[in-house]
Design a protein around this motif. Structure first.
Motif, PDB file in Angstrom:
ATOM      1  N   GLN A  40     -12.007  34.806  15.354  1.00  0.00           N
ATOM      2  CA  GLN A  40     -12.059  35.932  16.269  1.00  0.00           C
ATOM      3  C   GLN A  40     -13.507  36.381  16.440  1.00  0.00           C
ATOM      4  O   GLN A  40     -14.161  36.796  15.479  1.00  0.00           O
ATOM      5  CB  GLN A  40     -11.220  37.089  15.736  1.00  0.00           C
ATOM      6  N   GLY A  43     -13.527  39.822  19.948  1.00  0.00           N
ATOM      7  CA  GLY A  43     -12.149  40.242  20.139  1.00  0.00           C
ATOM      8  C   GLY A  43     -11.229  39.184  20.709  1.00  0.00           C
ATOM      9  O   GLY A  43     -10.090  39.490  21.074  1.00  0.00           O
ATOM     10  N   ARG A 120     -17.216  38.635  26.145  1.00  0.00           N
ATOM     11  CA  ARG A 120     -15.811  38.242  26.036  1.00  0.00           C
ATOM     12  C   ARG A 120     -15.347  37.567  27.324  1.00  0.00           C
ATOM     13  O   ARG A 120     -14.714  36.510  27.300  1.00  0.00           O
ATOM     14  CB  ARG A 120     -14.947  39.466  25.746  1.00  0.00           C
TER      15      ARG A 120
END
Length: 210
Positions: A40, A43, A120
């Motif tokens: 991870q 996120g 992300r």
């Protein structure tokens, strides 16, 4: 930019590059999937290599980029992750085109939320890039190229922190893809990071030499 701001911008860039390098190598199937594990980061689930020799190479590259930035924050212009066919001809590149490292530690994004969201989104975009590119040739290899200026290159080769990982100037035929197509990937422009990323692909890259 203050020294503290420079460190913040460099750290964010280097962490991002490390994540991107691992994921590109995973997406492009250059190595067996078994050498990667899911972790991870930002996120989301990303792929990270556990291969010692590969990881050592990537860490040495990132260390060199850090030392270049330490010497001159604007010395790194572009970074290419370049794939070659068995004849050592470049057939595909992922290009990180860097703007100026910047940071405003007091306002707008003090907790890196906008920057993390941008990274992300980029990683999610990167994970689908393989579907837009042709497969790599058999026995493909890769290297990472840093575009910098002559003085910075000389300083890097004299830097004791990089003495076990020398850099050499690449020949033009090892850096330029002829008859290329371009795949835009993502632009990132936050208080801490400014870069554009795209992929270049050689047309008919899997055709054998006659």
């Amino acid at each position: 930019m203050s020294t503290q701001q420079q460190i913040v911008g460099a750290d964010i860039l280097l962490e991002f590059l490390e994540v991107a390098f691992h994921n590109i190598l995973y997406v492009r199937n250059l190595y067996p999937k078994e050498i990667f594990v899911r972790k991870q980061i930002y996120g989301i689930a990303t792929q990270v290599s556990e291969h010692p020799e590969l990881n050592t190479y990537l860490k040495e590259v990132l260390n060199s980029i850090r030392e270049l930035i330490r010497h001159d924050e604007n010395s790194v212009r572009k970074i290419n992750l370049c794939f070659y066919n068995q004849d050592k001809t470049p057939v595909e590149q992922f290009v990180f085109d860097l703007g100026k490292l910047k940071a405003d530690l007091a306002v707008q994004d003090p907790f890196f939320l906008k920057t993390e969201e941008a990274l992300r989104t980029f990683c999610l975009k990167l994970s689908t890039s393989g579907s837009y590119l042709k497969r790599l040739p058999e026995n493909a290899t890769f290297s990472i190229q840093i575009h910098t200026h002559e003085a910075a290159h000389a300083a890097l080769n004299e830097n004791p922190r990089c003495e076990n990982f020398p850099w050499i100037e690449a020949e033009e035929d090892m850096t330029e893809i002829k008859e290329q197509t371009l795949l835009p990937l993502k632009s990132i422009n936050t208080e801490y990071l400014n870069l554009q990323m795209y992929a270049l692909e050689k047309k008919n890259k899997n055709e054998e030499k006659q």
